[in-house]
Enzyme design. Structure first.
Site, PDB file in Angstrom:
ATOM      1  N   GLY A   1       0.717  -1.232   0.044  1.00 27.65           N
ATOM      2  CA  GLY A   1       0.042   0.042   0.131  1.00 27.65           C
ATOM      3  C   GLY A   1       0.869   1.331   0.030  1.00 27.65           C
ATOM      4  O   GLY A   1       0.737   2.252  -0.782  1.00 27.65           O
TER       5      GLY A   1
ATOM      6  N   ASP B   1      10.496  -7.490  -0.994  1.00 29.91           N
ATOM      7  CA  ASP B   1       9.003  -8.017  -0.803  1.00 29.91           C
ATOM      8  C   ASP B   1       9.254  -9.334  -1.026  1.00 29.91           C
ATOM      9  O   ASP B   1       9.730  -9.677  -2.204  1.00 29.91           O
ATOM     10  CB  ASP B   1       8.169  -6.920  -1.514  1.00 29.91           C
ATOM     11  CG  ASP B   1       6.647  -7.437  -0.834  1.00 29.91           C
ATOM     12  OD1 ASP B   1       6.404  -8.349  -0.697  1.00 29.91           O
ATOM     13  OD2 ASP B   1       5.931  -6.184  -0.768  1.00 29.91           O
TER      14      ASP B   1
ATOM     15  N   CYS C   1      -4.476  -3.766   8.729  1.00 29.07           N
ATOM     16  CA  CYS C   1      -5.420  -3.348   7.743  1.00 29.07           C
ATOM     17  C   CYS C   1      -6.012  -4.467   7.111  1.00 29.07           C
ATOM     18  O   CYS C   1      -7.330  -4.291   6.673  1.00 29.07           O
ATOM     19  CB  CYS C   1      -4.427  -2.672   6.565  1.00 29.07           C
ATOM     20  SG  CYS C   1      -3.855  -1.195   6.866  1.00 29.07           S
TER      21      CYS C   1
ATOM     22  N   CYS D   1     -12.761 -16.065  13.700  1.00 28.74           N
ATOM     23  CA  CYS D   1     -12.399 -14.813  13.364  1.00 28.74           C
ATOM     24  C   CYS D   1     -12.253 -14.742  11.783  1.00 28.74           C
ATOM     25  O   CYS D   1     -12.603 -15.886  11.193  1.00 28.74           O
ATOM     26  CB  CYS D   1     -11.673 -14.027  14.274  1.00 28.74           C
ATOM     27  SG  CYS D   1      -9.850 -14.642  14.169  1.00 28.74           S
TER      28      CYS D   1
END
Length: 393
Positions: free
Chosen positions: A50, A71, A197, A351
């Site tokens: 992001g 990454d 996020c 969850c």
């Protein structure tokens, strides 16, 4: 506080570079010398997600000579809402490779160095040592503390950014001239207190707002212009459209950059330091964890269970496990929901991925629900193992 330029200028600008960067060159504070400094700079972006997406794109457009990308993740469809350096055709591709391809399309004059690996204690020093400046686009506390510690130990400045829903923060940490991240946040928040996020969401355009601030600060540091956000925290509220600055002072008692530091090397285990789940949750899940497949077997066998979804209402609207009752984790931790839970049925919590349900499970066991269990991997495991037709998020 004005600071000296971080890098020396390159020998010259080519004719192509002069044409490309002409709008920079006519700014008196940047000029030819400033652009030469950008050309000579080596900047590493930690993460191509992001924050890394807009940061890498604007660093490339600005003419930073060498851009490093670290990454190890691959592009997922859910990334495309905010990670604008990637496109539909990149889904499933290495994020580092995808980002490098976009950078070359934006500016072929930039040299791109790819580190398609996870940043860890063993490689962070060697990788950071190759660059003048670090731009931190990480999304978890363990990596943030490691980035900070490695930068301080190597004497490197880094530009930090953070985003969540409609809120963003940015700062420059450089222990030689001001505070480090540990001066602002000496300890990570308690496990489960600050959702990621992936759990809480983020407005896509917020990434561009904070990412562009990070690039602005990077350019100022490299060229030696303006007043970088050293010792200041920029806080942005997208809903109120407000910016405010908070002074951050160097902590003389900081364990890393204080007057008598006690942390003189990288920590052995940053994941353990930040703790994905609390000790209570870790203890609660022992012998109280089932898989999504086991849950399905229990349902098919007609076992008398009470399935509780501890996510938030917005998540429940996206996708749910059949038969689940929504009771958000906060209501369980506060004790508000305990009266809603049956004493004579097997309680099963889930969850999104298993972290929040583990915390809720600890609270239930402390309240006397000894037979309660939770679903490992949450609704994401249900989708993978039981019903792939459901949407993941």
């Amino acid at each position: 506080m004005s600071l000296p330029p971080l890098v020396e200028p390159a020998a010259e600008l080519t004719v192509d570079e002069i044409r490309r960067y002409s709008r920079h060159l006519i700014i008196p504070d940047v000029g030819v010398t400033g652009q030469k400094r950008l050309k000579n700079a080596r900047v590493l972006c930690v993460g191509a997600g992001g924050l890394g997406s807009p940061a890498l794109m604007y660093l490339a457009a600005a003419g930073v000579g060498t851009l490093g990308i670290i990454d190890f993740d691959t592009v997922d469809e859910s990334n495309l809402q905010r990670q604008i350096i990637h496109g539909v055709s990149d889904v499933g591709r290495s994020k580092a490779e995808s980002a490098a391809a976009s950078i070359r399309e934006i500016n072929p004059l930039v040299n791109v160095e790819i580190h398609n690996t996870a940043l860890d204690r063993d490689n962070v020093r060697d990788i950071f040592a190759q660059y003048d400046l670090i731009v931190d686009g990480t999304d978890n506390f363990a990596t943030r503390y490691m980035v900070n510690d490695a930068a301080v130990l190597l004497g490197k400045p880094y530009v930090w950014g953070s985003i969540y829903r409609f809120d963003g923060q940015a700062s420059v940490f450089w222990a030689e001239h001001g505070p480090c991240y540990r001066c602002l946040y000496p300890e990570p928040p308690p496990p489960g207190m600050v959702p990621s996020c992936a759990e809480g969401g983020v407005l896509g355009v917020l990434c561009a707002s904070i990412g562009s601030i990070q690039v602005n600060e990077a350019i100022k540091l490299l060229a030696g212009i303006g007043e970088p956000l050293v010792g200041r925290l920029m806080v942005y509220d997208a809903l109120e459209m407000s910016y405010r600055k908070i002074k951050v002072r160097k902590d003389p008692n900081c364990v890393l950059c204080g007057e008598n530091p006690t942390l003189t090397d990288l920590m052995e285990d940053y994941e353990d330091f930040c703790g994905a789940v609390s000790e209570e949750a870790q203890e609660a899940v022992v012998d109280a964890t089932i898989t999504a497949s086991e849950l399905k077997e229990w349902q098919d066998a007609g076992k008398d269970i009470f399935l509780v979804d501890v996510r938030e209402p917005a998540e429940y609207e996206i996708v749910r496990i059949p038969g689940a009752t929504l009771i958000p984790k906060g209501e369980i931790l506060s004790g508000e929901a305990l009266s809603k839970l049956p004493q004579d049925r097997q309680i099963v919590l889930h969850c999104k991925s298993g972290v929040r349900s583990a915390e809720a499970l600890a609270a239930l066991k402390a309240a006397g629900f000894r037979d309660a269990v939770h679903v490992q991997g949450g609704v994401l495991s249900w989708i993978k193992q039981i019903d792939p037709s459901l949407p993941a998020y």
